[in-house]
Design an enzyme around this catalytic site. Structure first.
Site, short mmCIF file in Angstrom:
data_model
loop_
_atom_site.label_atom_id
_atom_site.label_comp_id
_atom_site.label_asym_id
_atom_site.label_seq_id
_atom_site.Cartn_x
_atom_site.Cartn_y
_atom_site.Cartn_z
N LYS A 1 -11.87 -1.29 8.44
CA LYS A 1 -11.27 -2.34 9.50
C LYS A 1 -11.71 -1.64 11.11
CE LYS A 1 -7.07 -1.96 5.68
NZ LYS A 1 -8.25 -3.54 4.90
N ASP B 1 -1.30 6.65 6.34
CA ASP B 1 -2.36 6.00 6.08
C ASP B 1 -2.31 5.44 7.65
OD1 ASP B 1 -3.83 4.07 5.32
OD2 ASP B 1 -2.94 3.56 3.29
N TRP C 1 0.70 -1.46 -0.05
CA TRP C 1 0.23 -0.05 0.10
C TRP C 1 1.34 1.44 0.60
CZ3 TRP C 1 -4.49 -1.40 -1.91
CH2 TRP C 1 -4.59 -2.46 -1.61
N1 PMP Z 1 -3.74 1.43 2.76
C1 PMP Z 1 -3.42 0.46 3.36
C2 PMP Z 1 -2.84 0.49 4.59
C3 PMP Z 1 -4.57 -0.40 3.05
O1 PMP Z 1 -4.91 -1.81 4.07
C4 PMP Z 1 -5.49 -0.58 2.03
C5 PMP Z 1 -6.39 -1.97 1.78
N2 PMP Z 1 -6.21 -3.16 2.69
C6 PMP Z 1 -5.46 0.50 1.51
C7 PMP Z 1 -4.80 1.81 1.83
C8 PMP Z 1 -6.67 0.68 0.21
O2 PMP Z 1 -7.39 0.65 0.48
P1 PMP Z 1 -9.09 0.96 -0.04
O3 PMP Z 1 -8.99 -0.70 -0.55
O4 PMP Z 1 -9.99 1.14 0.98
O5 PMP Z 1 -9.02 1.41 -1.41
#
Ligand code: PMP
Length: 355
Positions: A192, A168, A101
């Site tokens: 989450k 994030d 991510w």
């Molecule tokens: N950042 C982190 C740390 C994540 O765990 C995730 C998804 N699991 C995301 C970003 C992306 O999130 P989204 O699917 O809501 O775009």
């Protein structure tokens, strides 16, 4: 009583009372005769929901509403990868690369401007957290990911820098008591510890907001969302209400400090098993381990098969690792009951007795 032990990494398990209240509101919101799914986002009822959700989102993080704005936006955390860079990347931004991510956030920022990597743990397969290089004080901001959902690594402290810091916190927000007030922007996909998928929560310091670019498309502009009081366009009414219910549940548990104790217990029970059995191993380096996502695998494929069978018998679901990594991942978010971890521990002990 929940029938399965759901270790899903997200969208993850939410408390039973949240499911029940949210379901009831879909049929009839508080006796109004209107379904939550058919309620105007400009109605009195929804304005009240939004105000409560924003206030609670801030207070559970101990953030001051005089200093911070909070927004419930659509597009998930991935949208914020782009939105952060669109608003704040003027000359150069630094990105810490600690996992999939974090890499995605970095790559999206590179499309928009001069984003540079300021540390990476890619060479270890993201088993650890990158060592921080000296931060260039001319950066517009430094971006990092507090918990790496896929590899199971987590920063235990907030990163401090001489430049604005953007974090994030998608997979560990509200999981432990940590002073986040030194950060400048925090974002998290809700699915989450906040609520259901379909909304991301963004906390932005007013002083940092003043650095945002003008003349960018309105939907991508944080100031535009703030000026519209979080209602620039149709809000995700269902998701925001369910986030409110979930945050109210957290408050009833005694807030973040109390849930942190439960989370510590859950994680230490499971890591103890991982460290006790030679037939399995953890993925993340010990000193970088996450208390939210516990990643592990078995040395022998036959043992994996037996583990899968025992999980099935014990009603353990969604424990496979992310497709980028394989193996197993037990996600221990706030709403996962301690009992579910105890059941997983029993399965591992049974496995031990068999091998
Ligand atoms: N950042 C982190 C740390 C994540 O765990 C995730 C998804 N699991 C995301 C970003 C992306 O999130 P989204 O699917 O809501 O775009």
């Amino acid at each position: 009583m929940q029938k399965v032990h759901n270790f899903c990494a997200g969208p993850c398990i939410l408390p039973q009372e949240v499911y029940l209240k949210s379901a009831a509101a879909i049929v009839d919101y508080k006796g109004s005769g209107v379904s939550l799914l058919s309620m105007s986002h400009r109605s009195e009822d929804f304005l009240e929901i939004l105000a409560q959700a924003r206030a609670l989102a801030l207070s559970l993080l101990s953030l001051d509403s005089g200093e911070w704005e909070v927004l419930f936006l659509q597009g998930g955390a991935s949208m914020e990868f782009t939105r952060v860079a669109m608003n704040f990347l003027h000359k150069k931004a630094g990105y810490i690369n600690s996992g999939v991510w974090a890499t995605k956030a970095y790559q999206q920022a590179q499309i928009i401007g001069n984003a540079v990597q300021v540390g990476s743990s890619e060479h270890t397969g993201f088993r650890n957290l990158p060592r921080l290089e000296k931060i260039d004080t001319t950066l517009d901001y430094l971006h990092y990911t507090s918990n790496n959902t896929i590899y199971g690594t987590q920063y235990q402290e907030v990163i401090q820098a001489e430049v604005p810091v953007v974090c994030d916190m998608s997979s560990d927000i509200y999981s432990k008591q940590v002073d986040v007030s030194s950060l400048d922007l925090i974002y998290a996909g809700a699915q989450k510890n906040i609520g259901p998928a379909g909304v991301s929560v963004v906390f932005v310091k007013k002083s940092f907001l003043a650095n945002a670019k003008v003349n960018i498309p309105s939907i991508l502009s944080y100031p535009c969302h703030v000026e519209a009081d979080g209602l620039y366009h149709t809000a995700n009414v269902f998701a925001i209400y369910t986030c409110l219910l979930n945050l109210q549940w957290l408050e009833k548990q005694g807030g973040v400090s109390n849930i942190e104790r439960v989370n510590e217990t859950k994680a230490s029970l499971l890591y103890k098993q991982i460290d006790a059995h030679e037939f399995m191993q953890g993925y993340a380096q010990k000193e970088c381990r996450s208390k939210m996502n516990v990643t592990f695998d078995f040395v022998d494929k036959e043992i994996s098969k037996r583990f899968d069978a025992l999980c099935l018998q014990a009603n353990i679901v969604n424990i496979k690792g992310h497709r980028a990594l394989g193996g197993y991942r037990a996600s221990l978010y706030n709403a996962l009951p301690l009992h579910s971890v105890e059941v997983l521990v029993e399965v591992l002990q049974q496995l031990k007795a068999e091998v």
